[in-house]
Design an enzyme around this catalytic site. Structure first.
Site, PDB file in Angstrom:
ATOM      1  CD1 TRP B 321      -3.092   1.395   0.699  1.00 50.34           C
ATOM      2  CD2 TRP B 321      -1.557   2.466   1.849  1.00 50.34           C
ATOM      3  NE1 TRP B 321      -3.451   2.607   1.048  1.00 50.34           N
ATOM      4  CE2 TRP B 321      -2.604   3.389   1.852  1.00 50.34           C
ATOM      5  CE3 TRP B 321      -0.419   3.066   2.913  1.00 50.34           C
ATOM      6  CZ2 TRP B 321      -2.720   4.537   2.348  1.00 50.34           C
ATOM      7  CZ3 TRP B 321      -0.561   4.196   3.166  1.00 50.34           C
ATOM      8  CH2 TRP B 321      -1.487   5.205   3.164  1.00 50.34           C
ATOM      9  CG  HIS B 322       3.275   2.422   3.385  1.00 49.34           C
ATOM     10  ND1 HIS B 322       2.552   1.376   3.984  1.00 49.34           N
ATOM     11  CD2 HIS B 322       3.387   3.636   4.017  1.00 49.34           C
ATOM     12  CE1 HIS B 322       2.206   1.848   5.136  1.00 49.34           C
ATOM     13  NE2 HIS B 322       2.475   3.253   5.173  1.00 49.34           N
ATOM     14  N   GLY B 323       3.899   1.673  -1.028  1.00 52.14           N
ATOM     15  CA  GLY B 323       4.780   2.118  -2.391  1.00 52.14           C
ATOM     16  C   GLY B 323       4.727   0.819  -3.450  1.00 52.14           C
ATOM     17  CG  PHE B 483       2.984   6.307   0.526  1.00 48.80           C
ATOM     18  CD1 PHE B 483       4.093   5.860  -0.431  1.00 48.80           C
ATOM     19  CD2 PHE B 483       3.383   6.809   1.835  1.00 48.80           C
ATOM     20  CE1 PHE B 483       5.073   5.816   0.099  1.00 48.80           C
ATOM     21  CE2 PHE B 483       4.629   6.790   2.000  1.00 48.80           C
ATOM     22  CZ  PHE B 483       5.749   6.414   1.313  1.00 48.80           C
TER      23      PHE B 483
END
Lengths: 336, 483
Positions: B321-323, B483
């Site tokens: 999800w973050h990257g 993000f």
């Protein structure tokens, strides 16, 4: 309840006042010390009021080429140079307006290359407007001459200079600025660098674009300002190895109407410059060149205007002449 | 439009004035228009993408509730597929093709896979998750589908939390948005304090620390182990200050309109375990994953092995999800491993703590320090530009005891006075965060008139004097925007 609201308002007003005062005080303190190369307003405001007979206005071509101490020594007339780097006519107008707040000269000599300069660059605005004293003229210059993105830093100097906080001790913040003194050179910038000039040639300026048109509008405003104040105005172009063309000079002359314009390059031969020794670069004179030209300028003023020297602040002017003589005697060329 | 920009300084008061002056029926449409304008300041065309997501989830929500065409689940699945499809297309497509190409090259096959030349829409992960949370809640029957399109669209696009959270829940926000809020001085006061506190964390601390971090992490080969460890320490505070600053400014902006957004951080570096850390860090995302992924997977009411697997899945997804990069995946994996080990070692730890007094301050300090070190190790993966960079940094830091390294701070390009201010600011931040857990500092400050204005003055002058802004500075975007 009333007491609570009153306390809240009082505290807000006090906090707001302290905040604004701190922001402007620190912005003023963190501005770099400026004692030469124009925009030396902190020194100008220290000049005793109404003591200047002749005011020179212009870019580096004015503050590098004219030494007021020589004019005083030769004629008894007190003079001062108000200028800034690459100063265009918009800045010249607001500088003149600001300078006339504290001085009442009888003659204004305006270096006319100012009408050939384009829009003020970001770096120049930061100096040229940023160092002006807080006044309506400064605000007007900010909104009318500087580009929109520069306005914030000009209205809130701390925005431009806050990162300099590390250079100042706590005591330094509360000490007077080093440039809050009278200028021993009365606006002149001492230059001892020499570069040998090979030839004297014409310099092209754009006179067809919008910048030149804008400059001509300010020329009109400057003429009107001098008329309103009852001050004589003369335009002049300093001698240089890259001189303003006859065509451009004529264009300015046409727009200047009855105002006199003298181009000193017309008598370049008579000035007897030594191309090896008297120039800093093709445009600017060095100290020895400025000595030669200033003597001619002093003669020009006495020949054309009958101004009685006001003889005000004699001690200060005596000191200035002594300073000039000392520097003249000790002057040594430094080859660039 | 960044929160730390002049544009926002003009935008927020304008919106607030309009909000309080306009009659109730126009308040929310105006806020919706303002939110779209705020979003369009980045890339106008991506507002259409957000609008698509809003329309889809809005319709699916209604169809799910009404079991339209007798297919309740179908509408949820459709909503999940379309929203996650959009997210995948913009965020993960290139990552997938790149990973596949690498896999092919491992087997000696050079397969040129197509890549997309598109910008990642700002905040797409945040508003997509918020919208999905709504759809799942409607499906579960936890909430009723929102019929008013304006209110629903505003819930997804509400400008204070649009691009970097907190990821809000429908049950918290929509009822607040439906109310008509009048101007209250107390809200302005509380919101203003949150905004300037956030600004200070961002402009004064995070952006200054970013200089050290960027210098070291963009060229780790030129720095020794101690310098890289120092840069990592700086990064841990940079990312905390950066992200929590955004949340504070978001909460402050909403608070002035009397909308209470959830608290996203709770002194995370005071956590005594990794599990505790995730209860205090990015709370809105952690609880989202708990409610919409961990629990549906079975949560902790399953076998130990399954529970470990669930934890790993949640943290791998969190990393992703973050990257869209392997560094984030491995970062998530490492946190998953921490959690699994923490869970498996729990009986042993409880036994140990029963012998030592649980509230022993030395033990607490050791646990905090241990957790902080583990989090920092993981941050290396989070910040490094590539996995090979991260492993190079690990290696250099591990070799500190072997090699005699010097810290030599001037290599980072900051003056001693700036570094001093940075240390003081971080120390003040820690003290305030810690004190805030026991008693809300803001309440104490705001309840005393003179103290309140003194604090405002100190914060504002600190920002203006020591902050990272102005000509010659490159204002840093908020880290979580990517993000």
């Amino acid at each position: 309840m009333k007491k609570k609201i009153f306390t809240e308002i009082l505290a807000f007003v006090m906090a707001f006042t302290v905040f604004i005062s701190s922001v402007y005080y620190l912005g003023y303190k963190y501005m770099p010390v400026r004692m030469n190369y124009g925009a030396t307003w902190n020194m100008y405001v220290e000049e005793p009021e109404n003591t200047i007979d002749v005011m020179f206005v212009g870019s580096s071509l004015a503050y590098c080429d004219i030494i007021p101490a020589i004019i005083y020594d030769q004629t008894g007339l007190t003079s001062y140079i108000i200028g800034a780097p690459n100063m265009n006519s918009g800045i010249s107008y607001y500088y003149l307006k600001q300078a006339l707040e504290t001085q009442t000269p009888k003659l204004i000599m305006l270096e006319a290359t100012t009408f050939c300069f384009p829009e003020t660059s970001e770096k120049d605005s930061k100096i040229n407007i940023g160092f002006m004293p807080w006044s309506l003229n400064r605000i007007a210059a900010t909104f009318k001459v500087a580009a929109p993105k520069e306005r914030l830093g000009l209205l809130f100097p701390l925005y431009n200079y806050h990162s300099r906080w590390g250079d100042y001790s706590f005591n330094a913040v509360f000490s007077p600025r080093a440039d809050s003194i009278t200028d021993i050179w009365a606006g002149y910038t001492f230059i001892d660098v020499t570069t040998k000039q090979e030839a004297v040639k014409e310099r092209k300026y754009d006179t067809k674009g919008k910048d030149f048109k804008e400059n001509m509008k300010y020329l009109e405003k400057i003429i009107k300002l001098c008329d309103d104040k009852g001050i004589e105005l003369e335009l002049f172009i300093v001698p240089s190895c890259n001189y303003v063309s006859e065509e451009t000079t004529e264009l300015i002359r046409k727009n200047a109407g009855n105002t006199k314009l003298t181009r000193f390059n017309d008598n370049f031969e008579d000035l007897n410059f030594d191309l090896e020794k008297n120039f800093r670069d093709p445009l600017h004179l060095n100290f020895s060149g400025a000595e030669i030209f200033t003597r001619t300028m002093a003669e020009h003023i006495t020949d054309n205007y009958s101004i009685t020297p006001s003889k005000k602040a004699p001690e200060l002017w005596k000191e200035r002449v002594e300073n000039y003589i000392t520097n003249s005697q000790e002057f040594e060329f430094k080859e660039k | 439009m960044n929160f730390n920009s002049l544009e926002y300084l003009l935008f927020l008061p304008t919106v607030l004035i309009l909000y309080f002056l306009l009659p109730k029926p126009i308040k929310n449409p105006m806020l919706l228009a303002a939110s779209f304008f705020f979003y369009m300041c980045w890339e106008p065309k991506y507002a259409l993408l957000m609008l698509l997501s809003i329309v889809l989830t809005y319709l699916c929500g209604i169809f799910t509730e009404k079991e339209f065409a007798g297919r309740k689940k179908l509408w949820l699945v459709l909503c999940l597929i379309t929203n996650l499809g959009i997210l995948f297309f913009f965020k993960y497509f290139n990552f997938c093709t790149d990973t596949l190409s690498r896999v092919f090259s491992l087997f000696g096959t050079k397969q040129a896979l197509p890549t997309l030349n598109v910008l990642l829409p700002v905040g797409i992960s945040f508003y997509t998750f918020q919208a999905l949370g709504y759809a799942i809640d409607v499906y579960r029957g936890d909430i009723k589908a929102e019929k008013n399109f304006i209110d629903y669209a505003l819930f997804v696009s509400f400008f204070p939390q649009l691009v970097a959270g907190p990821i809000e829940r429908t049950s918290n926000i929509i009822p607040q948005l439906k109310k008509s809020h009048k101007f209250r001085f107390t809200n302005l006061r509380d919101g203003f304090l949150l905004i300037i506190w956030g600004m200070m964390k961002k402009v004064l601390i995070a952006d200054t620390l970013a200089i050290v971090v960027n210098v070291a992490y963009n060229d780790p080969h030129n720095y020794n182990g101690i310098q890289l460890a120092f840069a990592t320490l700086c990064f841990s505070f940079q990312i905390y200050c950066d992200f929590s600053a955004y949340s504070d400014i978001a909460r402050g902006s909403a608070r002035i309109m009397n909308v209470e957004l959830m608290r996203n951080f709770d002194f995370p570096y005071g956590a005594q375990s990794i599990k505790d850390f995730w209860r205090r860090w990015h709370i809105s995302l952690s609880t989202w994953f708990k409610d919409y992924l961990y629990f549906p997977l079975g949560g902790s009411r399953v076998s130990k092995i399954r529970r470990c697997l669930n934890l790993m899945i949640v943290f791998l997804v969190s990393g992703l999800w973050h990257g869209a990069a392997m560094t984030y995946v491995v970062w998530g994996f490492l946190h998953g491993i921490y959690q699994v080990i923490g869970m498996l070692a729990l009986p042993l730890k409880q036994k140990l703590y029963s012998k030592i007094c649980k509230d022993n301050p030395v033990l607490s300090a050791l646990r905090i320090a241990g957790t902080f070190i583990l989090v920092n190790i993981a941050w290396i993966l989070f910040r490094a530009n590539s996995l090979s960079d991260a492993f190079g940094i690990f290696k250099k830091i591990l070799l500190i005891p072997v090699n005699e390294y010097k810290l030599d701070l001037p290599v980072f390009g900051l003056s001693n006075s700036t570094l001093f201010i940075m240390f003081i600011s971080v120390a003040v931040l820690i003290l305030i965060d810690r004190a805030n857990r026991n008693k809300p500092i803001a309440k104490i400050i705001n309840n005393t008139v003179w103290l309140k204005y003194a604090v405002y003055l100190i914060i504002l002058l600190s920002i203006l004097l020591f902050g990272y802004y102005g000509p010659g500075f490159d204002p840093q975007s908020f880290v979580y925007f990517q993000f």
